[in-house]
Motif scaffolding. Structure first.
Motif, PDB file in Angstrom:
ATOM      1  N   LEU A   1      12.632 -30.847  13.114  1.00  0.00           N
ATOM      2  CA  LEU A   1      12.364 -29.157  13.031  1.00  0.00           C
ATOM      3  C   LEU A   1      10.940 -29.226  13.883  1.00  0.00           C
ATOM      4  O   LEU A   1      10.872 -27.941  14.405  1.00  0.00           O
ATOM      5  CB  LEU A   1      11.980 -28.962  11.671  1.00  0.00           C
ATOM      6  CG  LEU A   1      11.562 -27.652  11.291  1.00  0.00           C
ATOM      7  CD1 LEU A   1      12.624 -27.026  11.685  1.00  0.00           C
ATOM      8  CD2 LEU A   1      11.218 -27.505   9.908  1.00  0.00           C
ATOM      9  N   SER A   2      10.148 -30.184  14.002  1.00  0.00           N
ATOM     10  CA  SER A   2       8.861 -29.900  14.748  1.00  0.00           C
ATOM     11  C   SER A   2       9.028 -30.103  16.238  1.00  0.00           C
ATOM     12  O   SER A   2       8.152 -29.756  17.038  1.00  0.00           O
ATOM     13  CB  SER A   2       7.636 -30.628  14.181  1.00  0.00           C
ATOM     14  OG  SER A   2       7.951 -32.014  14.209  1.00  0.00           O
ATOM     15  N   HIS A   3      10.128 -30.964  16.659  1.00  0.00           N
ATOM     16  CA  HIS A   3      10.074 -31.465  18.014  1.00  0.00           C
ATOM     17  C   HIS A   3      10.843 -30.279  19.022  1.00  0.00           C
ATOM     18  O   HIS A   3      11.794 -29.436  18.811  1.00  0.00           O
ATOM     19  CB  HIS A   3      11.083 -32.543  18.054  1.00  0.00           C
ATOM     20  CG  HIS A   3      10.858 -33.090  19.412  1.00  0.00           C
ATOM     21  ND1 HIS A   3      11.453 -32.763  20.564  1.00  0.00           N
ATOM     22  CD2 HIS A   3      10.490 -34.458  19.547  1.00  0.00           C
ATOM     23  CE1 HIS A   3      11.052 -33.773  21.780  1.00  0.00           C
ATOM     24  NE2 HIS A   3      10.486 -34.690  20.994  1.00  0.00           N
ATOM     25  N   LYS A   4       9.941 -29.758  20.178  1.00  0.00           N
ATOM     26  CA  LYS A   4      10.499 -28.566  20.942  1.00  0.00           C
ATOM     27  C   LYS A   4      11.513 -28.862  21.649  1.00  0.00           C
ATOM     28  O   LYS A   4      12.262 -28.065  22.239  1.00  0.00           O
ATOM     29  CB  LYS A   4       9.207 -28.027  21.645  1.00  0.00           C
ATOM     30  CG  LYS A   4       8.238 -27.590  20.829  1.00  0.00           C
ATOM     31  CD  LYS A   4       6.878 -27.177  21.730  1.00  0.00           C
ATOM     32  CE  LYS A   4       5.667 -26.667  21.177  1.00  0.00           C
ATOM     33  NZ  LYS A   4       4.563 -26.178  22.051  1.00  0.00           N
ATOM     34  N   PHE A   5      11.781 -30.273  22.016  1.00  0.00           N
ATOM     35  CA  PHE A   5      12.796 -30.554  23.132  1.00  0.00           C
ATOM     36  C   PHE A   5      14.127 -31.339  22.595  1.00  0.00           C
ATOM     37  O   PHE A   5      14.895 -31.564  23.486  1.00  0.00           O
ATOM     38  CB  PHE A   5      12.178 -31.332  24.075  1.00  0.00           C
ATOM     39  CG  PHE A   5      10.965 -30.752  24.702  1.00  0.00           C
ATOM     40  CD1 PHE A   5      10.720 -29.668  25.511  1.00  0.00           C
ATOM     41  CD2 PHE A   5       9.644 -31.076  24.472  1.00  0.00           C
ATOM     42  CE1 PHE A   5       9.927 -28.878  26.014  1.00  0.00           C
ATOM     43  CE2 PHE A   5       8.336 -30.385  24.916  1.00  0.00           C
ATOM     44  CZ  PHE A   5       8.648 -29.658  25.657  1.00  0.00           C
ATOM     45  N   SER A   6      14.296 -31.319  21.366  1.00  0.00           N
ATOM     46  CA  SER A   6      15.393 -31.823  20.744  1.00  0.00           C
ATOM     47  C   SER A   6      16.680 -30.730  20.808  1.00  0.00           C
ATOM     48  O   SER A   6      16.346 -29.607  20.959  1.00  0.00           O
ATOM     49  CB  SER A   6      15.480 -32.125  19.477  1.00  0.00           C
ATOM     50  OG  SER A   6      14.730 -31.186  18.650  1.00  0.00           O
ATOM     51  N   PRO A   7      17.902 -31.262  21.028  1.00  0.00           N
ATOM     52  CA  PRO A   7      18.903 -30.338  21.147  1.00  0.00           C
ATOM     53  C   PRO A   7      19.091 -29.299  20.237  1.00  0.00           C
ATOM     54  O   PRO A   7      18.849 -29.523  19.104  1.00  0.00           O
ATOM     55  CB  PRO A   7      19.937 -31.481  21.144  1.00  0.00           C
ATOM     56  CG  PRO A   7      19.656 -32.636  21.459  1.00  0.00           C
ATOM     57  CD  PRO A   7      18.452 -32.629  20.997  1.00  0.00           C
TER      58      PRO A   7
END
Length: 342
Positions: free
Chosen positions: A118-124
């Motif tokens: 949820l906090s990761h900007k670059f995950s698909p």
């Protein structure tokens, strides 16, 4: 995860407890924030339930990727959602441990994966294939289907994004399927009633019938295919799309649709002696019957066994493999079907 545990009830209870515990915070939200929060909580709890039941965290991650994109509008912050997710998973763990006496480490692991994602900007954002329509196009087409419009919207092909794609496969997979998924979400959220959802299905079937008439048909190849919903699956539209595509490909098809019993499916296999059998499931609880039917076909028709295909919504949104449901192949789309029959 033991699918006999009341996972959905536990997840729903965890959400209810969270709302009660944070009632003051919820009351401070404005109407738009409350509506957004409640709509997305329904999606979140269903995603968590499916991820736990199927043992496939990608179901939850697909949803969280979509949610993260909507949070860019700053309706409700990522921090609030992180608190919600952490609280819900902790309450799920406590409930399961109290119910069984066991420690469910996979629940804690799933919580950590969800929070990181949820906090990761670059995950698909999503693992679903992109569709030709924009969100507004899907909403407009959904409105037409719900209203009972059963005439094919030819004007949709005037735009460059769908020009040249007016085949049955394109209309079914890139236009009707995502729109019906959207309509299904509206029904689950209580924004439309059952009659409206049924009207949309009838309208979609009428449109597909028109497109099928206008589509080229290959010569008959004398190959037979038997199709059926697994007992308990009442969603026939996807199976009808498969049948239409096979008909256009020159196959001789028989569709038992919804309501066919296991005995009826086996009896038709014995009578028709099809080259292929395709079975459709919608919910995870129908998978055991799917496996059982596949095993019975393998046992009773061992010498001249038909090629076994499996498909349906629950198989589309999970990483379940064909071997796990005892099929020869998992068909996720009409494009995938084309690869099987070519």
């Amino acid at each position: 995860m033991n699918t006999f545990l009341p996972i959905q009830e536990i997840v729903h209870s965890a959400w209810t407890q969270h709302v009660t515990a944070h009632e003051k915070v919820v009351l401070e939200l404005d109407c738009a924030q409350k509506e957004f929060l409640l709509d997305e909580m329904r999606r979140l709890t269903k995603s968590i339930s499916a991820a736990i039941e199927c043992g496939d965290h990608q179901i939850l991650l697909d949803y969280l990727g979509w949610l993260r994109r909507t949070l860019e509008q700053e309706v409700v912050s990522v921090e609030i959602w992180s608190q919600i997710i952490e609280t819900i998973f902790e309450q799920i763990s406590h409930s399961l441990e109290a119910l069984t006496g066991d420690v469910f480490h996979e629940i804690h692991g799933l919580k950590n994966i969800a929070l990181d994602h949820l906090s990761h900007k670059f995950s698909p954002i999503t693992s679903f294939p992109e569709v030709a329509l924009e969100a507004t196009d899907i909403q407009n087409l959904a409105g037409s289907l719900i209203a009972g419009t059963q005439v094919f919207p030819y004007d949709m092909f005037t735009s460059a994004k769908v020009q040249g794609g007016s085949t049955y496969e394109h209309v079914a997979q890139s236009l009707i399927q995502p729109t019906m998924y959207y309509i299904g979400d509206l029904w689950e959220q209580g924004k439309i009633g059952t009659l409206q959802e049924q009207m949309a299905t009838i309208s979609a079937q009428a449109i597909l019938a028109q497109v099928k008439v206008l589509s080229p048909t290959l010569p008959r190849n004398k190959r037979k295919v038997l199709l059926s919903c697994v007992p308990g699956n009442q969603h026939e539209l996807g199976l009808k799309m498969i049948q239409d595509r096979l008909d256009l490909g020159g196959f001789e098809t028989r569709n038992l649709r919804a309501g066919a019993s296991i005995d009826s499916i086996l009896r038709h296999i014995d009578q028709d002696k099809p080259d292929m059998v395709g079975l459709s499931v919608c919910l995870s609880r129908q998978i055991p019957d799917l496996k059982r039917i596949m095993d019975m076909i393998r046992t009773e028709f061992s010498q001249n066994r038909p090629f076994l295909m499996a498909g349906g919504l629950v198989l589309n949104v999970t990483q379940t493999t064909a071997s796990e449901v005892h099929a020869d192949v998992k068909v996720r789309s009409l494009e995938g079907l084309r690869e099987v029959i070519s």
